[in-house]
Design a protein around this motif. Structure first.
Motif, PDB file in Angstrom:
ATOM      1  N   ALA A 474      74.496  21.917  22.410  1.00  7.24           N
ATOM      2  CA  ALA A 474      74.065  23.076  23.193  1.00  7.24           C
ATOM      3  C   ALA A 474      72.621  23.444  22.867  1.00  7.24           C
ATOM      4  O   ALA A 474      71.827  23.760  23.772  1.00  7.24           O
ATOM      5  CB  ALA A 474      74.992  24.257  22.920  1.00  7.24           C
ATOM      6  N   ALA A 475      72.265  23.392  21.593  1.00 10.76           N
ATOM      7  CA  ALA A 475      70.880  23.680  21.217  1.00 10.76           C
ATOM      8  C   ALA A 475      69.930  22.637  21.794  1.00 10.76           C
ATOM      9  O   ALA A 475      68.838  22.963  22.278  1.00 10.76           O
ATOM     10  CB  ALA A 475      70.753  23.725  19.693  1.00 10.76           C
ATOM     11  N   ALA A 476      70.340  21.370  21.759  1.00  4.46           N
ATOM     12  CA  ALA A 476      69.498  20.308  22.311  1.00  4.46           C
ATOM     13  C   ALA A 476      69.347  20.462  23.818  1.00  4.46           C
ATOM     14  O   ALA A 476      68.271  20.180  24.373  1.00  4.46           O
ATOM     15  CB  ALA A 476      70.094  18.947  21.983  1.00  4.46           C
ATOM     16  N   ALA A 477      70.396  20.910  24.510  1.00  4.90           N
ATOM     17  CA  ALA A 477      70.309  21.115  25.960  1.00  4.90           C
ATOM     18  C   ALA A 477      69.296  22.207  26.293  1.00  4.90           C
ATOM     19  O   ALA A 477      68.497  22.072  27.227  1.00  4.90           O
ATOM     20  CB  ALA A 477      71.682  21.475  26.520  1.00  4.90           C
ATOM     21  N   ARG A 478      69.301  23.289  25.525  1.00  3.67           N
ATOM     22  CA  ARG A 478      68.339  24.360  25.780  1.00  3.67           C
ATOM     23  C   ARG A 478      66.915  23.893  25.497  1.00  3.67           C
ATOM     24  O   ARG A 478      65.978  24.210  26.239  1.00  3.67           O
ATOM     25  CB  ARG A 478      68.699  25.587  24.931  1.00  3.67           C
ATOM     26  N   ASN A 479      66.744  23.129  24.430  1.00  5.32           N
ATOM     27  CA  ASN A 479      65.416  22.594  24.128  1.00  5.32           C
ATOM     28  C   ASN A 479      64.942  21.646  25.218  1.00  5.32           C
ATOM     29  O   ASN A 479      63.757  21.630  25.582  1.00  5.32           O
ATOM     30  CB  ASN A 479      65.426  21.881  22.783  1.00  5.32           C
ATOM     31  N   LEU A 484      61.446  20.864  30.177  1.00  9.99           N
ATOM     32  CA  LEU A 484      61.287  20.694  31.619  1.00  9.99           C
ATOM     33  C   LEU A 484      60.716  21.944  32.276  1.00  9.99           C
ATOM     34  O   LEU A 484      60.602  22.005  33.501  1.00  9.99           O
ATOM     35  CB  LEU A 484      62.646  20.359  32.256  1.00  9.99           C
ATOM     36  N   GLY A 485      60.395  22.943  31.450  1.00 10.27           N
ATOM     37  CA  GLY A 485      59.838  24.187  31.987  1.00 10.27           C
ATOM     38  C   GLY A 485      60.872  25.162  32.468  1.00 10.27           C
ATOM     39  O   GLY A 485      60.567  26.084  33.220  1.00 10.27           O
ATOM     40  N   GLU A 486      62.114  24.984  32.041  1.00 16.54           N
ATOM     41  CA  GLU A 486      63.192  25.866  32.472  1.00 16.54           C
ATOM     42  C   GLU A 486      64.007  26.293  31.265  1.00 16.54           C
ATOM     43  O   GLU A 486      64.155  25.545  30.303  1.00 16.54           O
ATOM     44  CB  GLU A 486      64.131  25.145  33.455  1.00 16.54           C
ATOM     45  N   VAL A 487      64.540  27.510  31.320  1.00 14.55           N
ATOM     46  CA  VAL A 487      65.501  27.980  30.329  1.00 14.55           C
ATOM     47  C   VAL A 487      66.648  28.632  31.082  1.00 14.55           C
ATOM     48  O   VAL A 487      66.471  29.097  32.209  1.00 14.55           O
ATOM     49  CB  VAL A 487      64.878  29.001  29.330  1.00 14.55           C
ATOM     50  N   PRO A 488      67.847  28.681  30.521  1.00 15.97           N
ATOM     51  CA  PRO A 488      68.956  29.358  31.213  1.00 15.97           C
ATOM     52  C   PRO A 488      68.650  30.817  31.455  1.00 15.97           C
ATOM     53  O   PRO A 488      67.919  31.466  30.696  1.00 15.97           O
ATOM     54  CB  PRO A 488      70.128  29.193  30.216  1.00 15.97           C
ATOM     55  N   ASP A 489      69.169  31.362  32.560  1.00 11.95           N
ATOM     56  CA  ASP A 489      68.931  32.774  32.881  1.00 11.95           C
ATOM     57  C   ASP A 489      69.476  33.689  31.804  1.00 11.95           C
ATOM     58  O   ASP A 489      68.882  34.716  31.497  1.00 11.95           O
ATOM     59  CB  ASP A 489      69.602  33.123  34.207  1.00 11.95           C
ATOM     60  N   GLU A 490      70.623  33.348  31.214  1.00 11.55           N
ATOM     61  CA  GLU A 490      71.240  34.171  30.192  1.00 11.55           C
ATOM     62  C   GLU A 490      71.520  33.300  28.981  1.00 11.55           C
ATOM     63  O   GLU A 490      72.633  32.815  28.776  1.00 11.55           O
ATOM     64  CB  GLU A 490      72.546  34.801  30.714  1.00 11.55           C
ATOM     65  N   PRO A 491      70.511  33.078  28.135  1.00 12.58           N
ATOM     66  CA  PRO A 491      70.730  32.212  26.976  1.00 12.58           C
ATOM     67  C   PRO A 491      71.733  32.842  26.014  1.00 12.58           C
ATOM     68  O   PRO A 491      71.881  34.067  25.979  1.00 12.58           O
ATOM     69  CB  PRO A 491      69.337  32.108  26.344  1.00 12.58           C
ATOM     70  N   PRO A 492      72.406  32.016  25.235  1.00 12.49           N
ATOM     71  CA  PRO A 492      73.338  32.545  24.229  1.00 12.49           C
ATOM     72  C   PRO A 492      72.598  33.376  23.195  1.00 12.49           C
ATOM     73  O   PRO A 492      71.361  33.352  23.133  1.00 12.49           O
ATOM     74  CB  PRO A 492      73.926  31.287  23.604  1.00 12.49           C
ATOM     75  N   PRO A 493      73.320  34.131  22.378  1.00  7.38           N
ATOM     76  CA  PRO A 493      72.674  34.936  21.343  1.00  7.38           C
ATOM     77  C   PRO A 493      71.828  34.079  20.408  1.00  7.38           C
ATOM     78  O   PRO A 493      72.012  32.872  20.309  1.00  7.38           O
ATOM     79  CB  PRO A 493      73.856  35.563  20.584  1.00  7.38           C
ATOM     80  N   ASP A 494      70.919  34.735  19.683  1.00  4.17           N
ATOM     81  CA  ASP A 494      70.009  34.012  18.792  1.00  4.17           C
ATOM     82  C   ASP A 494      70.753  33.182  17.766  1.00  4.17           C
ATOM     83  O   ASP A 494      70.293  32.113  17.368  1.00  4.17           O
ATOM     84  CB  ASP A 494      69.084  34.999  18.059  1.00  4.17           C
ATOM     85  N   ASP A 495      71.913  33.664  17.323  1.00  5.08           N
ATOM     86  CA  ASP A 495      72.619  32.922  16.280  1.00  5.08           C
ATOM     87  C   ASP A 495      73.231  31.628  16.778  1.00  5.08           C
ATOM     88  O   ASP A 495      73.739  30.831  16.026  1.00  5.08           O
ATOM     89  CB  ASP A 495      73.721  33.791  15.631  1.00  5.08           C
ATOM     90  N   MET A 496      73.198  31.392  18.102  1.00  6.93           N
ATOM     91  CA  MET A 496      73.665  30.113  18.644  1.00  6.93           C
ATOM     92  C   MET A 496      72.517  29.214  19.049  1.00  6.93           C
ATOM     93  O   MET A 496      72.722  28.153  19.592  1.00  6.93           O
ATOM     94  CB  MET A 496      74.547  30.385  19.895  1.00  6.93           C
ATOM     95  N   SER A 497      71.262  29.637  18.822  1.00  8.36           N
ATOM     96  CA  SER A 497      70.114  28.826  19.243  1.00  8.36           C
ATOM     97  C   SER A 497      69.861  27.684  18.294  1.00  8.36           C
ATOM     98  O   SER A 497      70.263  27.730  17.156  1.00  8.36           O
ATOM     99  CB  SER A 497      68.874  29.699  19.331  1.00  8.36           C
TER     100      SER A 497
END
Length: 497
Positions: A474-479, A484-497
Motif C-alpha cells: 500500500a505504501a509503494a502504491a501511494r509512492n 505519476l503526479g497523482e495521490v489518492p483523494d483520501e489517503p490513509p492516516p499518517d501511521d499507514m504511510s
C-alpha cells in the motif's frame, strides 16, 4: 538476494531503507526446496505402505473442549465437508484408528478416518496428516467394491485431499468420478468446485454450483452449501451476494466451530474491501467461538496492522503461529516486520516459513505458488518465474496468473508480465475477483512500461478497493502514484504511510 519492498524493480530503487541482504539464507532456501521436492514423492509413497501405528506408540489425542460434540456427529460433519473443531477431529481420529484396527475390512471406517485426517491437516496447517489420509482413503476405495455410495465417499475424500495439497488436476479427476457415482449427493460438489477454481475453469465452477443449489439439502448441510456459494460469488466479483451468503451461513451454523469458520470468512471479505473495523469485529467473534482458529487470529493481525495497532497485530500473528504455524501467515508477519524496519524479526519469520514449507512439501503439498511469491519479493525472481511458469502450465488459476505476472516484473520482463497481470484483473479473461493486490501489481507493471494512464487507473483502483491491502504494497502504491503526479483523494492516516 536482498529484501526489497514491493514495487522496487531493482536494487537502488528501494522505497524503504534496508539493511545488508542475508544472501546465505536465500540460497539455502532454494537448495532446500529443490531437495525436498525431489524426495517428497518417494517419502509419501513409503508412508502409504506403513500400517496404522500401534496405539502405545502414539501420543494421546487432545481432550475435547467443553463444547465437544460426539464422534458420531463429527464423523457426519467431516465426511460431508462441514467444519469441525480441532479437539473434536483429534478425538474422532482416535476412535476411527481403533475402529479400523478392530474392523480392517470396514470401508466406511477407513473413509471417515481419511476425511478426519484431511480436515485436521487443513485446520492445523500441518501436512503431516496428509500421507495418513491418503493411505486411509485408498484403503477405503479398495475395500468399497462396486458399491457407488462407498466408492463415492472415498473418492470425495481423495478429491478433498488433492485440493488441500493444491493438486487441482487430481482433485478434478477424483471429484468427477465421485459425482458420476452419486450425482444427487450434495457433498460431491464442493471439492469439485474448488478443483475447477484452482484450474481457472470458472465456467465449470459456476455450473457445478448451479447444480448444487438445485439439490435438496437438510438444515444441517445448508450452511456449508451457502458458504460454497459465497466463495464462487466472491470469485465472480459479486461482493454483496458473497457476504450475504456467508453471513446467513454463520447464522445457521450448528456448532461454534462451524460458525467460527464462516465468521472468519465474513471478516476476510470485509478486509478485502478495506473495512478494517468490520473485519476485526468478525475475526474477534470467531476467536471467541473457537480460540484455536488460526485463520481468525491471523485475520486479527491483518486488521490490527491496518488500524495502526502494530504491537497488537504482531501479538495476534504470533498467537496464530504458536498454535498452528502456517507458512503464509509467517510470510505476512515477515512483511509486517519489514514495514516496521524490524529486519531481524522478519528474517526469523521467513526462517519459520522455510521450515513449514519443507514440512508441507514432505506431506505432498504443492507449495510452488507460495514459494514463487516469496522468491519474487524476497529472493530470486528468476527462480520464482521458473516455478510459476510450470505451475501455470499445470493449473492456470487466477492466483497463479497474478503471481507469475509479478514475478516476471521483478525479473525485468514487464511486457510478458502485463499479459498475466491482465488475466488476473480482466473479467473477460479471468474469474472477476476484485483484488487490491492484483490491481496494484498491474499498475506497477504498466508504470514500468510507461503506460501512465492505465498505471494511474489501476494504482488508484487498488487503493480504492483496500487502502491497507499490504503493509509494504500500500505504501509503494501511494509512492508510485506520487511519481505519476497523482495521490489518492483520501489517503490513509499518517501511521499507514
Amino acid at each position: 538476494m536482498e529484501i526489497r519492498p514491493y514495487g522496487s524493480s531493482a536494487p537502488g530503487t528501494s522505497l524503504v531503507a534496508e539493511p545488508p541482504p542475508p544472501r546465505r539464507t536465500r540460497r539455502l532456501l532454494r537448495r532446500l526446496l529443490v531437495t525436498v521436492l525431489a524426495g517428497s514423492a518417494a517419502a509419501g509413497a513409503a508412508l502409504m505402505l506403513l500400517p496404522p501405528e500401534p496405539a502405545r506408540h502414539r501420543a494421546a489425542p487432545p481432550a475435547p473442549g467443553p463444547r465437544a460434540q460426539s464422534p458420531a456427529l463429527t464423523a457426519a460433519a467431516v465426511t460431508s465437508g462441514v467444519p469441525a473443531a480441532l479437539p473434536d477431529l483429534s478425538a474422532l481420529i482416535g476412535v476411527q484408528e481403533g475402529a479400523v484396527r478392530a474392523r480392517p475390512q470396514d470401508a466406511r471406517a477407513w473413509a471417515v478416518l481419511g476425511a478426519a485426517y484431511v480436515q485436521r491437516g487443513r485446520s492445523a496447517a500441518d501436512a503431516a496428516d496428509f500421507p495418513k489420509a491418503e493411505r486411509a482413503l485408498r484403503t477405503s476405495l479398495e475395500l468399497a467394491g462396486t458399491g457407488p455410495a462407498r466408492r463415492a465417499e472415498a473418492l470425495g475424500g481423495l478429491a478433498a485431499l488433492a485440493n488441500a495439497r493444491r493438486d487441482f488436476p487430481a482433485a478434478k479427476r477424483y471429484g468427477e468420478q465421485a459425482l458420476k457415482l452419486t450425482p444427487k449427493r450434495w457433498s460431491a460438489y464442493p471439492p469439485l468446485i474448488d478443483a475447477y477454481t484452482g484450474l481457472g475453469d470458472y465456467k465449470a465452477a459456476r455450473g457445478a454450483l448451479d447444480k448444487l443449489l438445485g439439490l435438496r439439502t437438510g438444515a444441517s448441510d445448508r450452511p456449508a452449501v451457502m458458504a460454497r456459494a459465497s466463495a464462487v460469488y466472491r470469485d465472480r466479483g459479486w461482493r454483496e451476494d458473497s457476504v450475504a451468503q456467508l453471513t446467513d451461513a454463520a447464522a445457521a451454523a450448528r456448532t461454534p466451530a462451524e460458525q467460527a469458520v464462516y465468521l472468519t470468512g465474513v471478516g476476510q471479505l470485509a478486509w478485502e474491501r478495506g473495512d478494517r473495523e468490520d473485519a476485526l469485529r468478525h475475526f474477534e467473534a470467531a476467536v471467541r467461538l473457537d480460540p484455536g482458529r488460526r485463520a481468525a487470529l491471523a485475520g486479527k493481525g491483518r486488521a490490527l496492522a491496518a488500524l495502526g495497532r502494530t504491537d497488537e497485530a504482531v501479538a495476534a500473528y504470533r498467537a496464530a503461529l504458536d498454535r498452528q504455524p502456517d507458512a503464509a501467515d509467517a510470510l505476512e508477519l515477515g512483511e509486517l516486520y519489514e514495514s516496521l524496519g524490524r529486519y531481524e524479526d522478519a528474517e526469523g519469520s521467513y526462517a519459520l516459513l522455510r521450515r513449514r514449507v519443507e514440512r508441507s512439501v514432505a506431506g505432498g503439498v504443492d507449495e510452488e505458488l507460495l514459494i514463487g511469491r516469496f522468491e519474487a519479493d524476497h529472493g530470486d525472481a528468476e527462480d520464482a518465474v521458473e516455478r510459476l511458469r510450470e505451475e501455470w502450465r499445470r493449473q492456470p488459476g487466477i492466483e497463479v496468473a497474478d503471481a507469475l505476472g509479478w514475478a516476471l516484473h521483478r525479473a525485468g520482463e514487464d511486457t510478458e508480465a502485463l499479459t498475466y497481470a491482465t488475466v488476473a484483473t480482466d473479467k473477460a479473461k479471468g474469474g472477476g475477483v476484485i483484488s487490491a493486490p492484483y490491481a496494484y501489481h498491474r499498475g506497477v507493471i504498466e508504470r514500468e512500461l510507461q503506460l501512465d494512464g492505465p498505471a494511474r487507473r489501476h494504482l488508484e483502483e487498488a487503493l480504492r478497493i483496500n487502502p491497507y491491502f499490504s503493509p509494504l504494497g500500500a505504501a509503494a502504491a501511494r509512492n508510485a502514484l506520487r511519481g505519476l503526479g497523482e495521490v489518492p483523494d483520501e489517503p490513509p492516516p499518517d501511521d499507514m504511510s
